[in-house]
Design a protein around this motif. Structure first.
Motif, PDB file in Angstrom:
ATOM      1  N   THR A   3       2.501  -1.998  -2.057  1.00  0.00           N
ATOM      2  CA  THR A   3       3.495  -1.330  -2.906  1.00  0.00           C
ATOM      3  C   THR A   3       2.874  -0.307  -3.846  1.00  0.00           C
ATOM      4  N   ARG A   4       1.563  -0.271  -3.919  1.00  0.00           N
ATOM      5  CA  ARG A   4       0.900   0.637  -4.864  1.00  0.00           C
ATOM      6  C   ARG A   4       0.760   2.036  -4.283  1.00  0.00           C
ATOM      7  N   GLY A   5       0.792   3.006  -5.183  1.00  0.00           N
ATOM      8  CA  GLY A   5       0.626   4.405  -4.797  1.00  0.00           C
ATOM      9  C   GLY A   5      -0.733   4.917  -5.218  1.00  0.00           C
ATOM     10  N   ILE A  58      10.284  -9.143 -18.421  1.00  0.00           N
ATOM     11  CA  ILE A  58      10.588  -7.709 -18.319  1.00  0.00           C
ATOM     12  C   ILE A  58       9.303  -6.985 -17.921  1.00  0.00           C
ATOM     13  N   ASP A  59       9.373  -6.195 -16.868  1.00  0.00           N
ATOM     14  CA  ASP A  59       8.238  -5.404 -16.384  1.00  0.00           C
ATOM     15  C   ASP A  59       8.445  -3.969 -16.858  1.00  0.00           C
ATOM     16  N   LEU A  60       7.567  -3.497 -17.739  1.00  0.00           N
ATOM     17  CA  LEU A  60       7.696  -2.154 -18.301  1.00  0.00           C
ATOM     18  C   LEU A  60       7.692  -1.081 -17.213  1.00  0.00           C
ATOM     19  N   ASP A  61       6.898  -1.271 -16.160  1.00  0.00           N
ATOM     20  CA  ASP A  61       6.870  -0.292 -15.063  1.00  0.00           C
ATOM     21  C   ASP A  61       8.245  -0.160 -14.401  1.00  0.00           C
ATOM     22  N   ASP A  67       8.523   8.352  -9.835  1.00  0.00           N
ATOM     23  CA  ASP A  67       7.075   8.516  -9.902  1.00  0.00           C
ATOM     24  C   ASP A  67       6.730   9.992  -9.850  1.00  0.00           C
ATOM     25  N   PRO A  68       5.578  10.419 -10.273  1.00  0.00           N
ATOM     26  CA  PRO A  68       4.516   9.581 -10.819  1.00  0.00           C
ATOM     27  C   PRO A  68       4.826   9.188 -12.269  1.00  0.00           C
TER      28      PRO A  68
END
Length: 187
Positions: free
Chosen positions: A134-136, A45-48, A57-58
């Motif tokens: 994929t990062r902001g 499980i990925d919390l993000d 986002d953000p």
């Protein structure tokens, strides 16, 4: 070594805590895959991603983070109740409050929990973040540098027996092997 029936019946939560670009998601996916290759029922499980299911986002809403942690705990509980023996969760769990919220949401206390905290130098985190399309905002040095510095301060407040690993000093695959060995109590 093949896990014993007693090993398979235990429910284990592996919480991979770390700052941005420390390798949490990579490690959790590798750990899940290695456990499944051993014939164990394992989930990640990925919390993000849970936060992203609840709000766009953000990712700066503290109430949404609380809700995401509670949802993650409920999801892990549901997985355990359906026969999954190992759940790896990756996210930032550097405060007592976030850890208590997660563990408190697991209900019955029968889950063995291991916390692993990943640290990484600012230059390496910046290199990783900027290489990831994929990062902001985490690619921005003005955002990332203070984040990494603040996370390192939180590491000093962790329990003294916390497993802390500098991911700039070990490959993700080697660390995943160590995590699996520890989760299965193997030498």
């Amino acid at each position: 070594m093949v896990p014993t029936e007693a090993t398979e019946s235990r429910r284990r939560l592996i919480v991979i805590n770390g700052s941005i670009a420390s390798g949490k998601s990579t490690l959790s996916r590798l750990v899940g895959a290695k456990l499944r290759r051993r014939g164990l029922a394992a989930a990640v499980i990925d919390l993000d991603l849970v936060y992203g299911m609840l709000k766009d986002d953000p990712k700066n809403d503290p109430k949404c983070w609380q809700s995401a942690i509670q949802t993650t705990a409920a999801f892990a509980t549901a997985l355990f109740n359906r026969g999954v023996s190992h759940v790896a969760i990756d996210g930032e769990f550097s405060t007592t409050e976030s850890r208590d919220l997660l563990i408190g949401g697991l209900n019955d206390g029968s889950v063995e929990t291991t916390f692993i905290t990943l640290i990484v130098s600012y230059p390496e985190a910046l290199r990783r973040a900027q290489a990831d399309p994929t990062r902001g905002v985490s690619k921005d040095p003005k955002f990332l540098e203070p984040h990494i510095a603040e996370f390192k301060k939180s590491v000093a407040k962790l329990p003294p027996d916390e497993w802390v690993v500098d991911t700039g000093m070990i490959t993700a695959n080697e660390l995943a092997l160590r995590v699996v060995k520890r989760a299965l109590n193997l030498p």
